[in-house]
Design a protein around this motif. Sequence first.
Motif, mmCIF file in Angstrom:
data_model
loop_
_atom_site.group_PDB
_atom_site.id
_atom_site.type_symbol
_atom_site.label_atom_id
_atom_site.label_comp_id
_atom_site.label_asym_id
_atom_site.label_seq_id
_atom_site.Cartn_x
_atom_site.Cartn_y
_atom_site.Cartn_z
ATOM 1 N N PRO A 141 3.169 4.161 -1.472
ATOM 2 C CA PRO A 141 3.417 4.634 -2.853
ATOM 3 C C PRO A 141 4.770 4.238 -3.421
ATOM 4 N N ASP A 176 0.799 -1.227 0.000
ATOM 5 C CA ASP A 176 0.000 0.000 0.000
ATOM 6 C C ASP A 176 0.832 1.277 0.000
ATOM 7 N N GLN A 226 -1.024 10.460 -8.824
ATOM 8 C CA GLN A 226 -0.874 10.306 -7.383
ATOM 9 C C GLN A 226 -1.058 11.633 -6.663
ATOM 10 N N LEU A 276 -4.567 1.250 -9.745
ATOM 11 C CA LEU A 276 -3.536 2.223 -9.370
ATOM 12 C C LEU A 276 -3.304 3.265 -10.452
ATOM 13 N N PHE A 289 4.490 0.462 -4.504
ATOM 14 C CA PHE A 289 3.260 -0.002 -5.155
ATOM 15 C C PHE A 289 3.508 -1.206 -6.083
#
Length: 1326
Positions: free
Chosen positions: A110, A108, A320, A167, A113
């Motif tokens: 960043p 989880d 993001q 994602l 990922f």
Amino acid sequence: MAENGNDALKTSNGTQEPADSKADNLPNGHATPATSGSHTNGTATEEEAKQDGDGDGDGDGDGEAEDAALAAENVFKLVVKLPHSPGQTEIMVSSQEQVQDIRQSIVDTPDTFQYSCFHLEHNGQRVNDFVELSEVKDIAKEPTLILKEDPYTEAQARMHVVRVRELIGASGDRVDFVSGIDAGTSLCDSVELPSEKSGKEDSSPVVHYDLNAPASVSTLLAQPRETPPRTVKGLSLSAWNPPPYHLRMRGHLLYLEAKTLEGDQFYITSHISGFYVNKSTNQKFDPAPRPMEKPSSAHSLIALLGKISQSFDASFRKLQEYNGQRDPLASYQLSNSIPAAPWLVSQSSTQQHQADLTRTQEPYLLAGADNAETLRDWNEEFQSTRELPKETVQDRVFRERLTSKLFAEYNEAAVRGAVLVARGEVQPLNPTEAKDAQIFVYNNVFYSFGADGVGTFASDGGDEAARVATGKDVQGVKNVNQLDITGLFTPGTVVVDYLGKRIVGQSIVPGIFKQRDPGENQIDYGGVEGKDVIATHESFVQPFAELSKAMRVKKHAVWDKEGKKHELEASVETKGLLGTDGRKYVLDLYRVTPLDVAWLEKHRGDGQTDEKRYPHRMTVLRPELVESYRIMKLREYIAEELKKKNTSKDHAEAGAEKITNGEVANGESKAQSETNGEGDAKKEDDEPAKQSDGVDMSGFSFSINPDVFSGQQPETDEEKAEWQQDEVEVRAVCEYLTDKVIPGLVHDMKEGDVGFPMDGQSLVRDMHKRGVNARYLGDIARSGSDTEDKRLQALKQLAHQEMVTRVFKHFCNKQLRQLPPCFAQSCVSHMLNCLLGTELNGKPQVEIDEELKEMYPATEIDLGFEKVTPESLKAELQRQIDLRYRYEIGSELVQAGKETQLLREICLKIGFQLEAKEYQFSKDAKPQQSLQEKASSDSLAVPQTNGVHSSSEGGKKKKKKHADHSPIRGVAPSPTLPPTTFHPDNVFNIVPIVKEASPRSVLAEEALDAGRMSIQQDQKELGQELLLESLSLHEQIYGILHPEVARVYYALSTLYYGLEEKNAAVELAKKAVIVSERTLGIDNSETILAYLNLSLMEHATGNSRAALAYTRHALDLWKIVYGPRHPDSITTINNAAVMLQHLKQFHESRIWFEASLDICEDVAGKQSINTATLLFQYAQALALDHESKEAVNKMKESYNIFNEKLGPQNQNTKEAETWLETLLHSAVSQAKQQQAASAMLQNRRLYLNNRGGRTQRMAMGSKPHPPATMNEQAPAGSSMPGQASSGLGGLDKRSLDEIVKYIEGSKQTTPKKKTANPKRRQQAAA
């Protein structure tokens, strides 16, 4: 502190960061006594007694402190070495955490990922994912793990593709029957907060806000957001799937197709080693690696996309950042609860459907080609979880966490299947039976209809009784799950209301379909076929006895049709089944409490005609009522025992109070008291009572026979006498309900002792907490008749609205039940037009597709809704209200101005999702407008005009804003159709309404209660540790997005506020808002309270502008839920006025105080103490706004009321008197200065010829210096009321005494103490 307590929110799976990990260990330290679970047995351990008696703790307490210190040392920084950039990552962990939690943190985060298929190694040894870190050798000394990428399996590759699509923003929208449109929406980020840098100092989020204006549905719409950045044009499964046999043998798993932003198309092979670009094209299949200048293979699909697309990495970073603009809680997916679906949906939400080939491929990606992975043995999972050990705290955490997750997954699967059953998509197992008797199995869940298909309830009311019984059954299962009795099992149970049908979904109990031998009963304990055949089994006696003791059920005799006597521990309707797996199952828990015999005899007796008889006999009393009655009997018993010991009357009352209000956490009955929320009926522990008061509790016992008045025939005189005694006890409970509980509830709402309900849902929830059934809504409504009390009148209006909503739900469900789903829109819109649109069109016509009608034979569908008219609907609803609630509602079903509120209640009860627009309910209303987005009614722009603005000006301005932001799309109905309020196109969706049986976490609640107790005992450090532990446990067990977590955030925010941890309080309060919005609803009453709580926390940290913005949003929601002028809005408006004073916006503050006082005088009366308190504050506000005469007048009124109601010696009276003297003294002082200044000006006129210029100066009034006692913050004043200020310069020649008598004063300010008193009296104003 906020940072420490909530780091878990950084990840969506509840993985704990440093402080939460520390909290995890607390059960081994200070928390041991409070969280050991011993309270649930009703006895106190020695350790608990020590902790309660002595905060420092002796003996064992030292060991606990050492354990806590050791636990703190077990928190350490773990380094994870990565195979790719950035090379390593660091995680704060606890030695008690499982390795799989660390895995989830990596997935989880960043920076990591891209990893999804890997294992962790320590010192070259692979670490098992399911062990605790403490079991990894030397991990504390060498806290370094190495991440090693693993070969993929097909299932892992499929899940990797699904995750990557989410994602990178390529997954698009999903259509899901369970959750509905825009489910799980949060508006918190859409509330317009004032900018610190822009705007003037005197700007305010509530400027020109009209408190009496009607609600605008735009409040329920989120602010539109920019389109998220795209990272790829598409990512889907290739048409070349699946790999042929010979390539599957070589490790090929999937074939993918990717279109980059540059317009290039790539075919990708998913291999056990990772992903690489292959040579395939649309026409040619060649999965071999494609030679490229740059490397075109990677273990992660994200890494590969970054290599083949130059713009991917940059656009992925932008995505993001875009996602990071919102609070993470607002964007996480809900995993452990069904998201709340809004009842109004923007048209734009239905127009976001994008082309996405993979959407149709997702079932394959998630479950494989044969769907076998989703077929789970739900019953075995439930019962295996229940059998997990629960000796240690770690065992309990693991068990409760798994239980919560399992219930969430089962509920979602069961609801999905129930919707398909209701829509006719699942074939019945018995297609030759009548429709109501048909049963179904889908996804290993057994479904049946909540109707009397086989005549079980024929004598009790048929379908009506069966429908009620299913609802009671799921509540009974929930209570048994909460009690968690060893050796007793329940099937997973869900009740779903959808398209007019009630469907029951249950996990399949092994042996329930087994054909028994002749002479054997299908059931092993309880009534087999009604009450005719009764079975008993020795092995069920002990667990049923334990269950009955907890539920206050008396062991009693019952008789079968042959007159044979059987001793049962539970109701004859409660059944025991010995499954083929050897487990003992309890079924049919709809009658664990007795029937409400008083109601039945009165309204379903022999004297009633069929038309007037109550619809069914399933009128059981609520468990909360039985528990409340037990407490009352316990009080009487203790008082009597104390009397016998010749103790004083005071001692007796104190003892009873201590028993009934002190030791109230008996876990075994907690489930009953809180079946509909947080129960009011408290429990007592018999043992502590015995110890603390010296009362022998062995003589007290209370249980009740649930089978009286249900047709049982005792045989002997002794049996008849005992049965008669049981009947007397049940009648006493019924009398207690009507004579004590209902009047007590009404009294508390009248006096403001409890929060006044905002809507029908909160009203019924409050009734259920007290043990009052919804059928008594008529009695609640009658309490507001023939009275001038405004709170009771408001209560009557709410009860009216709730009764209309409920009978409309029954009527609408009846019309929908036999309809194909494609006619639901026409039916719903016509029903709503007949109820709410009669002012606009008294004879609405049904809009239905005639061609579609012709496709269905008239014998197969019932289109009876076409014959419904406003008149027939009104008559039927009036008849049903009289029948179900014994109340004559009169001709006005829909209260004027409350159409939106009634529409909302109907939508929430039946699951309608309508188009968001200002519906036209009358000919005078403005034309309908569809709302694409939230109109900027919350604009915080500083107005260009200055001075006082009336509410009418504000209203015009607001309307103008709405006009400026009206949508481009025209949605006026076609000219060929008559003008009606609702059209079929306005009904976007119908969502299922779910009742489920998941238990709450006892462990997490114990920690929260222990933390509260410690803080009350002034053990702040221990209290904070326990609160952190409770927060950690809630997040671990429920996941972050869950209603119970929202409630603990709310509770902790107030506790932290009391501990002066105000930043932590704000953070927790905001999380409570977002989680409430997403799990309970954006306009749920708990969400509104969470917003008001957040505004108070923001104000406490000095951020009053943001606080006012949240207050405004809460008031907008309040208008939609209840309408303007809710009785409890007095406190909220008063708080907003205090915030405005804090911002030195004295005139605006004075307007809000006026509004608060106006509602208070209307609700509480002009001579009430609440009104006096608000008059006190209003006088201060007037003084700050230079209205000295009015200020003294209002302060006099306040003083007179306090003096009359509380007496001259009361602190409030004295304070009002002091303030009155201060205001008078200041007025006199200013009057003297004003006279002196006027005399000087007159003397000067004798020597000056230019009188006009001098008069002009005097009329403007140069400000004299205020006395030292005056607040320096006060702005310049205006001329004195009553003083001449004309161009002639005439001087007021009255004497000083006359001036004082007339209470003049050119300007008045208040001492700096101005906000102390309002804060102290804030609660009184509620």
